[in-house]
Scaffold this motif. Sequence first.
Motif, PDB file in Angstrom:
ATOM      1  N   GLY A  54      10.211  38.568  -6.107  1.00  0.00           N
ATOM      2  CA  GLY A  54       9.939  39.827  -6.890  1.00  0.00           C
ATOM      3  C   GLY A  54       8.785  40.174  -7.074  1.00  0.00           C
ATOM      4  O   GLY A  54       8.490  41.135  -7.971  1.00  0.00           O
ATOM      5  N   THR A  55       7.533  39.443  -6.410  1.00  0.00           N
ATOM      6  CA  THR A  55       6.367  40.042  -6.429  1.00  0.00           C
ATOM      7  C   THR A  55       5.943  41.574  -5.837  1.00  0.00           C
ATOM      8  O   THR A  55       5.341  42.486  -6.192  1.00  0.00           O
ATOM      9  CB  THR A  55       5.473  39.120  -5.742  1.00  0.00           C
ATOM     10  OG1 THR A  55       5.566  37.848  -6.240  1.00  0.00           O
ATOM     11  CG2 THR A  55       3.823  39.527  -6.020  1.00  0.00           C
ATOM     12  N   VAL A  56       7.108  41.819  -4.840  1.00  0.00           N
ATOM     13  CA  VAL A  56       7.240  43.141  -4.327  1.00  0.00           C
ATOM     14  C   VAL A  56       8.730  43.529  -4.526  1.00  0.00           C
ATOM     15  O   VAL A  56       9.488  42.908  -4.333  1.00  0.00           O
ATOM     16  CB  VAL A  56       7.132  43.022  -2.607  1.00  0.00           C
ATOM     17  CG1 VAL A  56       7.126  44.339  -2.067  1.00  0.00           C
ATOM     18  CG2 VAL A  56       5.513  42.597  -2.649  1.00  0.00           C
ATOM     19  N   GLN A  57       8.562  44.797  -5.029  1.00  0.00           N
ATOM     20  CA  GLN A  57      10.053  45.442  -5.557  1.00  0.00           C
ATOM     21  C   GLN A  57      10.048  46.804  -4.653  1.00  0.00           C
ATOM     22  O   GLN A  57       9.046  47.612  -4.426  1.00  0.00           O
ATOM     23  CB  GLN A  57      10.257  45.585  -6.951  1.00  0.00           C
ATOM     24  CG  GLN A  57      10.153  44.194  -7.527  1.00  0.00           C
ATOM     25  CD  GLN A  57       9.848  44.293  -9.124  1.00  0.00           C
ATOM     26  OE1 GLN A  57       9.407  45.278  -9.644  1.00  0.00           O
ATOM     27  NE2 GLN A  57      10.425  43.257  -9.939  1.00  0.00           N
ATOM     28  N   LEU A  58      11.154  47.395  -4.404  1.00  0.00           N
ATOM     29  CA  LEU A  58      11.159  48.524  -3.737  1.00  0.00           C
ATOM     30  C   LEU A  58      12.453  49.449  -4.300  1.00  0.00           C
ATOM     31  O   LEU A  58      13.586  49.323  -3.650  1.00  0.00           O
ATOM     32  CB  LEU A  58      11.753  48.073  -1.969  1.00  0.00           C
ATOM     33  CG  LEU A  58      10.582  47.778  -1.176  1.00  0.00           C
ATOM     34  CD1 LEU A  58      11.323  47.474   0.143  1.00  0.00           C
ATOM     35  CD2 LEU A  58       9.613  48.905  -0.828  1.00  0.00           C
ATOM     36  N   PRO A  59      12.209  50.158  -5.140  1.00  0.00           N
ATOM     37  CA  PRO A  59      13.293  51.222  -5.715  1.00  0.00           C
ATOM     38  C   PRO A  59      13.466  52.181  -4.774  1.00  0.00           C
ATOM     39  O   PRO A  59      12.488  52.968  -4.500  1.00  0.00           O
ATOM     40  CB  PRO A  59      12.623  51.664  -6.957  1.00  0.00           C
ATOM     41  CG  PRO A  59      11.337  51.429  -6.667  1.00  0.00           C
ATOM     42  CD  PRO A  59      10.885  50.305  -5.838  1.00  0.00           C
ATOM     43  N   ILE A  60      14.590  52.414  -4.127  1.00  0.00           N
ATOM     44  CA  ILE A  60      15.072  53.239  -3.144  1.00  0.00           C
ATOM     45  C   ILE A  60      15.814  54.800  -3.655  1.00  0.00           C
ATOM     46  O   ILE A  60      16.435  54.409  -4.598  1.00  0.00           O
ATOM     47  CB  ILE A  60      15.864  52.880  -1.941  1.00  0.00           C
ATOM     48  CG1 ILE A  60      15.016  51.564  -1.431  1.00  0.00           C
ATOM     49  CG2 ILE A  60      16.168  53.794  -0.725  1.00  0.00           C
ATOM     50  CD1 ILE A  60      15.917  50.875  -0.288  1.00  0.00           C
TER      51      ILE A  60
END
Length: 365
Positions: free
Chosen positions: A292-298
């Motif tokens: 969860g350190t990198v998140q990608l809201p598309i």
Amino acid sequence: MQSHSYPRRPLTSLLCALAAVVGLGSALSASAADPLKVGFVYIGPIGDHGWTYQHEQGRKALMEKMGDKITSNYVENVAEGADAERVIRNMAKDKYDLIFTTSFGYMNPTVKVAKQFPKVIFEHATGYKQDKNVGTYLARTYEGRYVGGFLAAKMTKTKKVGYVASFPIPEVVRDINAIQLALNKYNPGTEMKVVWVNSWFDPGKEADAANALIDQGVDVVFQHTDSPAPIQAAERRGVYAVGYASDMQHFGPKAVLTSIVNNWGPHYIQATESVIAGSWKPQDYWGGLKEGTVQLPISDLVPADVKAEAEKLIASIESGEFHPFTGPIKDQTGAVKIPAGASASNAELASMNYYIEGMTAKLPQ
């Protein structure tokens, strides 16, 4: 009968001694309960809406979680080099217990000051040098970049993708390579153009770079800089963009396909708790999609079928089934850098200093 008068002074002394012991005990318990002093050194302003903004959100999450167990402060707009060394040393002198230094160029100043203050614990973001009291941490942003590259491959019409780049350090180079790997796989022959601005935060330069890329036919703009200026340029020019560090959707609602969001709060909380518990050890922490350190809201700009495919790709990275840097991977000269069936190690990723096959740009030396 003889009466005895006992001298009173020893009793007074005894009471004083007891009081002193009680006082000392109170002082010790107060000292044990003193809040941990946690400092942050930032490369940009907390209002950059990107890299520094996200670190500040992480600091706020830390304060909310830890309450009165800590006190915390930050210094923003600290240039890499001599300025950084001065600010870090001043924090150490001010009896900060734990200091987070949040830019690649703070690496050597952090290590230097740490040697002079062995009782202070330091954590440096994106670097690779550890010591007895220095740990490192970074985000596997290349995982997000690969998915962003997949989206760009599906959405580009011109087969030209652009990258507003800061400095040619391994973190930036591997992120560029991750995008090109996805382009090679999902839309072979798509070219990535790169403009180097030699700054982390310079909205004017960032906007100029984005416009120069769009002038060359680029219709998806990536960035490795800290302001939303490239997103705003893409929005104005009617092309797509991928945000970086924070969710930049609101700066380009008609442009942003996704953002590679850094969520630093969990690491800041874990590191601080380990210092308080006395269990902190220097480590090289890499947090990615799984943590969860990198998140990608598309965004909904992406068609439903493409979004579903992107989400499957994210799930395969999170599960460990897929690693973006899995061989065979060759550099621009055709030399094999990662053999077939092997995945790049953290050490290989941390020292990446070459462009992969498919990149037409030249890497600055």
